[in-house]
Write a protein that holds these residues in place. Structure first.
Motif, PDB file in Angstrom:
ATOM      1  N   MET A 125      -0.074  20.209   1.455  1.00 14.09           N
ATOM      2  CA  MET A 125      -0.841  21.329   0.900  1.00 14.09           C
ATOM      3  C   MET A 125      -0.095  21.972  -0.269  1.00 14.09           C
ATOM      4  O   MET A 125       0.149  23.180  -0.308  1.00 14.09           O
ATOM      5  N   SER A 126       0.278  21.166  -1.233  1.00 17.49           N
ATOM      6  CA  SER A 126       1.020  21.644  -2.406  1.00 17.49           C
ATOM      7  C   SER A 126       0.247  22.722  -3.150  1.00 17.49           C
ATOM      8  O   SER A 126      -0.989  22.691  -3.226  1.00 17.49           O
ATOM      9  N   THR A 127       0.995  23.672  -3.733  1.00 15.54           N
ATOM     10  CA  THR A 127       0.380  24.761  -4.487  1.00 15.54           C
ATOM     11  C   THR A 127       0.613  24.607  -5.989  1.00 15.54           C
ATOM     12  O   THR A 127       0.165  25.458  -6.769  1.00 15.54           O
ATOM     13  N   GLU A 171       0.875  -1.175   0.000  1.00 15.50           N
ATOM     14  CA  GLU A 171       0.000   0.000   0.000  1.00 15.50           C
ATOM     15  C   GLU A 171       0.909   1.220   0.000  1.00 15.50           C
ATOM     16  O   GLU A 171       1.959   1.225   0.640  1.00 15.50           O
ATOM     17  N   TRP A 172       0.520   2.229  -0.780  1.00 13.75           N
ATOM     18  CA  TRP A 172       1.321   3.444  -0.889  1.00 13.75           C
ATOM     19  C   TRP A 172       0.538   4.620  -0.330  1.00 13.75           C
ATOM     20  O   TRP A 172      -0.625   4.847  -0.708  1.00 13.75           O
ATOM     21  N   PHE A 173       1.169   5.392   0.530  1.00 18.51           N
ATOM     22  CA  PHE A 173       0.557   6.606   1.070  1.00 18.51           C
ATOM     23  C   PHE A 173       1.393   7.813   0.639  1.00 18.51           C
ATOM     24  O   PHE A 173       2.566   7.935   0.996  1.00 18.51           O
ATOM     25  N   HIS A 183      -2.978   5.748  -1.941  1.00 13.41           N
ATOM     26  CA  HIS A 183      -3.822   6.514  -1.018  1.00 13.41           C
ATOM     27  C   HIS A 183      -3.196   7.892  -0.837  1.00 13.41           C
ATOM     28  O   HIS A 183      -1.971   8.021  -0.777  1.00 13.41           O
ATOM     29  N   ILE A 184      -4.036   8.913  -0.733  1.00  5.56           N
ATOM     30  CA  ILE A 184      -3.570  10.284  -0.568  1.00  5.56           C
ATOM     31  C   ILE A 184      -4.054  10.807   0.776  1.00  5.56           C
ATOM     32  O   ILE A 184      -5.242  10.741   1.094  1.00  5.56           O
ATOM     33  N   LEU A 185      -3.128  11.311   1.568  1.00  8.18           N
ATOM     34  CA  LEU A 185      -3.465  11.917   2.846  1.00  8.18           C
ATOM     35  C   LEU A 185      -3.090  13.386   2.817  1.00  8.18           C
ATOM     36  O   LEU A 185      -2.138  13.783   2.148  1.00  8.18           O
TER      37      LEU A 185
END
Length: 336
Positions: free
Chosen positions: A44-46, A37-39, A65-67
């Protein structure tokens, strides 16, 4: 070797230019995707980082997965990922890097063969421009970065730190998670706790990665200034976690300031100051010439080395002022 389930955690922030190469090397891994599994933990990239991540997630919904990490720093990102993960082993990656196709496999093998709590590999420093390639060479030699084994192609064996790291999950139950006060040096501090809890850290040349460095003198000076500053702050917050090599530039800059002052008080000190300058210049020219192909490259590196070392040392002096003034309390990522 059985395929243990592993969790990959990648802190990211404005990695649009490097993300595709990083993810491409992850997709090329020979480790079974059903055992991973990849997280990706986004600070908060712009730029288009989140957009690119969402596109990958739509292609591999069960894998990626994106956190969100509103606190933005790496320790918060890692702790978010660790808490969300369920792997037997946890592998931290950096989006500014690319990984050999057996990177995950070798991390698991070395963990199982050595019994170490954290393992890592040798990092090849790379760049995408001719000037950046010269800086990459500078950051891969002992005169540039000291005796950091993973940067100078060190031998297999137990060490005090490795790049990023692949961990046994239970190490975090034993010693706790990443220290969220640290915007820098969180890996060194964590590895210090591992060793002082009786754990072991192992460097293996079978684990290979390539890291893309900053490609301008201004960029590495800014990096050196920040790292030097945080070396002092980390030493204040976490005594004993930093090594002697982290403070050599600070001692060098102090000597450049202090010896001329002492010379005014006692003339013989001048010869000590002159000897230091000549010794540094000799090492500078020796390594610059050895890393170069032609006079122009030698001249560039001969100027880049002292710029980097002095910026690093000056950053440490600023860190000392931060500690003496108490400013470091406001700079840390978590209230002290």
């Amino acid at each position: 070797m059985g395929c243990a389930f592993i969790s990959i955690i990648v802190p990211v922030y404005n990695e649009e230019l490097y993300l595709d190469a990083c993810v491409g090397s992850m997709l090329a891994q020979d480790y079974p995707k059903e055992s991973m599994e990849w997280f990706f933990v986004d600070g908060m990239s712009t730029d288009r980082t989140l957009e690119r991540l969402e596109a990958y997630q739509s292609r591999f919904p069960g894998l990626i997965h994106i956190l969100k990490n509103p606190d933005k720093t790496v320790p918060y990102a890692m702790n978010l990922g660790i808490r969300a993960s369920k792997g037997v082993y946890i592998i931290r990656l950096d989006a500014h890097a690319e990984y050999a196709e057996d990177y995950f496999t070798q991390c698991v093998r070395v963990l199982e063969e050595t019994g170490a709590d954290n393992v890592g590999g040798v990092m090849e420093t790379k760049a995408r421009t001719p000037r950046g390639e010269l800086i990459a060479r500078m950051l891969s030699c002992p005169f540039g970065v000291g005796n950091s084994q993973f940067r100078i192609n060190g031998k297999d064996g137990y060490v005090d730190t490795v790049p990023f790291g692949a961990f046994r999950r239970d190490i975090f139950d034993r010693i706790g998670l990443y220290d969220e006060r640290l915007s820098r040096n969180q890996d060194s501090e964590l590895n210090y706790r591992i060793i002082h809890s009786g754990g072991k850290i192992y460097l293996s040349n079978r684990i290979r990665l390539a890291y893309y460095c900053r490609e301008t003198v201004g960029g590495i000076m800014k990096m050196g200034l920040t790292n030097g500053r945080w070396n002092i702050i980390t030493s204040k917050l976490c005594p004993g976690s930093m090594r002697l090599r982290h403070f050599i530039p600070c001692l060098f800059v102090l000597s450049l300031i202090g010896l001329p002052i002492l010379t005014a008080l006692w003339r013989p000190v001048f010869w000590l100051f002159l000897l230091e300058l000549l010794a540094y210049a000799a090492l500078d020219l020796r390594f610059s010439a050895g890393l170069s192909q032609g006079l122009r490259e030698t001249a560039f590196l001969a100027g880049a080395f002292p710029c980097f070392h002095c910026a690093y040392g000056w950053g440490s002096l600023l860190g000392i002022l931060d500690v003496l003034s108490g400013k470091y309390r406001k700079m840390s990522g978590k209230k002290i």
